[in-house]
Design an enzyme around this catalytic site. Structure first.
Site, PDB file in Angstrom:
ATOM      1  CD1 TRP A   1     -29.443   7.102  -3.347  1.00  0.00           C
ATOM      2  CD2 TRP A   1     -28.858   6.084  -1.447  1.00  0.00           C
ATOM      3  NE1 TRP A   1     -30.453   6.234  -3.005  1.00  0.00           N
ATOM      4  CE2 TRP A   1     -30.126   5.590  -1.854  1.00  0.00           C
ATOM      5  CE3 TRP A   1     -28.284   5.592  -0.283  1.00  0.00           C
ATOM      6  CZ2 TRP A   1     -30.808   4.620  -1.121  1.00  0.00           C
ATOM      7  CZ3 TRP A   1     -28.965   4.625   0.446  1.00  0.00           C
ATOM      8  CH2 TRP A   1     -30.210   4.153   0.035  1.00  0.00           C
TER       9      TRP A   1
ATOM     10  CD1 TRP B   1     -19.010  -0.155   2.073  1.00  0.00           C
ATOM     11  CD2 TRP B   1     -20.419   0.673   3.601  1.00  0.00           C
ATOM     12  NE1 TRP B   1     -19.093   1.203   1.867  1.00  0.00           N
ATOM     13  CE2 TRP B   1     -19.952   1.736   2.788  1.00  0.00           C
ATOM     14  CE3 TRP B   1     -21.310   0.952   4.632  1.00  0.00           C
ATOM     15  CZ2 TRP B   1     -20.348   3.050   2.981  1.00  0.00           C
ATOM     16  CZ3 TRP B   1     -21.718   2.263   4.830  1.00  0.00           C
ATOM     17  CH2 TRP B   1     -21.235   3.290   4.010  1.00  0.00           C
TER      18      TRP B   1
ATOM     19  CD  GLU C   1     -35.783  21.146  -2.192  1.00  0.00           C
ATOM     20  OE1 GLU C   1     -35.253  20.107  -2.617  1.00  0.00           O
ATOM     21  OE2 GLU C   1     -35.553  21.615  -1.057  1.00  0.00           O
TER      22      GLU C   1
ATOM     23  CD1 TRP D   1     -21.791   5.225   0.020  1.00  0.00           C
ATOM     24  CD2 TRP D   1     -22.788   5.692  -1.914  1.00  0.00           C
ATOM     25  NE1 TRP D   1     -20.812   5.645  -0.853  1.00  0.00           N
ATOM     26  CE2 TRP D   1     -21.402   5.942  -2.045  1.00  0.00           C
ATOM     27  CE3 TRP D   1     -23.612   5.911  -3.010  1.00  0.00           C
ATOM     28  CZ2 TRP D   1     -20.823   6.414  -3.230  1.00  0.00           C
ATOM     29  CZ3 TRP D   1     -23.043   6.381  -4.202  1.00  0.00           C
ATOM     30  CH2 TRP D   1     -21.660   6.625  -4.299  1.00  0.00           C
TER      31      TRP D   1
ATOM     32  CG  ASN E   1     -36.340  14.824  -0.596  1.00  0.00           C
ATOM     33  OD1 ASN E   1     -35.564  14.174  -1.289  1.00  0.00           O
ATOM     34  ND2 ASN E   1     -35.918  15.776   0.225  1.00  0.00           N
TER      35      ASN E   1
ATOM     36  CD1 TRP F   1     -31.381  21.912  -2.005  1.00  0.00           C
ATOM     37  CD2 TRP F   1     -29.466  20.773  -2.183  1.00  0.00           C
ATOM     38  NE1 TRP F   1     -30.767  21.916  -0.772  1.00  0.00           N
ATOM     39  CE2 TRP F   1     -29.601  21.217  -0.849  1.00  0.00           C
ATOM     40  CE3 TRP F   1     -28.354  20.019  -2.534  1.00  0.00           C
ATOM     41  CZ2 TRP F   1     -28.640  20.946   0.123  1.00  0.00           C
ATOM     42  CZ3 TRP F   1     -27.383  19.752  -1.560  1.00  0.00           C
ATOM     43  CH2 TRP F   1     -27.543  20.214  -0.253  1.00  0.00           C
TER      44      TRP F   1
END
Length: 491
Positions: free
Chosen positions: A384, A308, A277, A361, A343, A280
């Site tokens: 996202w 969208w 993590e 998004w 998460n 990331w």
């Protein structure tokens, strides 16, 4: 010896703070510890009240820590270049120290500060502390930035193995700033025109290290030793919940890595997963640094053409946690109540907004930044775009989370749902993720009436899934790709 200024920004701590330690060495303890309330940041539309309140609490903790070491935090308000120029003139300080920040706005601000202060004859020094591996350190064999997490993580772990964390720097005593150097009182959020009713954790370095120590204890059944098995269960407090502290630098990522490595005496898969993590986190920072356009649009520009639907009513229902899908609603209500979200829940609600409600998004990204106490431009944007399938190393666009399957898999008894969706508190386990399927008599026994006291689903998942795949296929048409085989729709 002339005074040095240390400009606190996203490094609100005394330990493992390279710029602060360099300032102390340069000034032999004669350091002006400064924080600037910058209205450009404080009044930005993505600066949520919860995050500002947490910042102010962390500043109070930092001031207390400085006072315990003979100093105090100097607080000023205004444009950083102006504030720093005025403070250097008032104090006679000839050197400025700060730690790097990597957002486009921060880099523009810091370049302006450097130009203005060097023009005044000050020496300006900056250091790395936000990342474990700075953006330029890790590159592909072709000399380009990594765009895929797997290869990046391999290079990142090799780099960490070759550059083990140094011992924690010994804390020093400070000389007090001159009494003539004035400071504003640290304001309450309400004094800045912000208010939040969300439940926030305590701010500051001591709280961060206490949380890290508790998570690292091997006798903690929900600590790092079981992280790989428990981290996806939103009903459990089985994550470190250090993200808000890392965002403001109340704790250094270096301290987190050092603690994990010290605990990892037996090559634990759980600890390795948690260290991933941190990788990331660095990955998303280097994406933001090398590809700043991601903060305004898709990493892969072809997805900026997605058509969208952007239904405002659906977006409002999603924000309020009134979609009729219990796991989605529980997660959004947790966010609105606690300024934080598990998460796994973040992935579920992001997929639902984008691929069930067919909403851009960026709407969700902005709402998260307004609500989250740990809102961080790099991590939030990366998460996202991963969920939307538009980013670097994304989830494939054709993988669409089924909110019912996700609820059954990760909240099988509905403990998370019942904690936040009180209308469903007495719904039997078999219906907790599909309350609309309850017979009328069962609804009466559970004290809920679907469509009145709790909403029916605002969209049909299977219908919206097919529509989302069509939208993505259309956006990818110029590549003439074929739609991959459908997955089992249980992810």
């Amino acid at each position: 010896m002339p005074l040095a200024i240390h400009w606190f920004r996203r490094d609100l701590r005394l330990r493992d703070n390279p710029a602060l330690h360099a300032a102390l060495e340069c000034g032999a303890g004669q350091v002006l510890p400064l924080f600037i309330l910058d209205d450009t940041i404080m009044r930005a539309r993505t600066s949520g009240a919860a995050r500002v309140a947490f910042l102010l609490d962390s500043l109070r903790a930092l001031d207390a820590a400085l006072r315990a070491r003979g100093s105090r935090l100097i607080v000023r308000r205004g444009r950083p270049a102006d504030v720093l120029g005025a403070l250097s003139e008032q104090s006679g300080a000839r050197t400025l120290f700060f730690n790097h920040d990597y957002s486009p706005a921060a880099r523009t601000r810091d370049a302006a500060v450097r130009t203005a202060l060097e023009a005044r004859g000050l020496a300006v020094h900056s250091f790395n502390e936000v990342m474990l591996a700075e953006p330029h350190v890790l590159q592909t064999k072709a000399g380009t930035p990594y765009k895929v997490f797997g290869p990046y993580q391999a290079a990142w772990r090799a780099y960490m193995a070759a550059h083990p964390p140094p011992p924690e720097h010994t804390l020093a005593m400070f000389a007090p700033p001159p009494a003539t150097i004035e400071s504003l009182a640290i304001p309450a959020a309400a004094e800045l025109g912000l208010s939040s009713v969300q439940q926030l954790p305590p701010g500051g370095e001591a709280a961060a290290h206490a949380r890290l120590a508790a998570f690292m204890r091997h006798d903690n059944p929900l600590g790092i030793a079981t992280y790989d098995h428990t981290r996806d269960r939103p009903a459990l407090a089985a994550t470190s919940q250090l993200s808000a502290y890392l965002h403001l630098g109340c704790i250094a990522p270096l301290a987190c890595l050092r603690a994990a490595q010290a605990a990892n005496t037996t090559r634990s898969p759980a600890i390795d997963t948690w260290v991933g993590e941190l990788a990331w986190r660095d990955f998303y920072y280097q994406i933001m640094a090398h590809f700043p356009h991601v903060l305004g649009g898709a990493f892969d520009p072809q997805y900026d053409a997605l058509a969208w639907q952007n239904d405002a009513g659906h977006f409002a229902a999603w924000c309020a946690g009134n979609t009729g899908y219990p796991i989605v609603d529980a997660a959004m209500r947790q966010l609105n109540r606690e300024a934080w979200m598990h998460n796994r829940a973040r992935m579920i609600v992001a997929s639902f907004l984008v691929k069930d409600l067919l909403i851009d998004w960026r709407w969700g990204e902005r709402y998260f930044m307004q609500q989250l106490v740990d809102g961080d431009h790099a991590a939030n944007n990366g998460g996202w775009q991963w969920a939307a399938g538009t980013g670097a190393s994304p989830q494939p666009y054709f993988r669409i989370f089924n909110p019912v399957s996700q609820g059954r898999k990760f909240d099988p008894q509905g403990a998370y749902v019942r904690r936040y969706v009180h209308e469903l508190a007495h719904v039997p386990d078999r219906y907790i993720h599909t309350p609309w399927a309850m017979p009328a008599a069962e609804q009466r026994r559970a004290g809920v009436q679907i469509g009145r006291t709790y909403p029916a689903p605002i969209v049909d998942h299977e219908h919206q899934r097919a529509h989302a795949l069509a939208l993505y296929r259309a956006a990818r048409a110029d590549r003439r790709t074929q739609l991959p085989p459908a997955d089992d729709n249980t992810t």
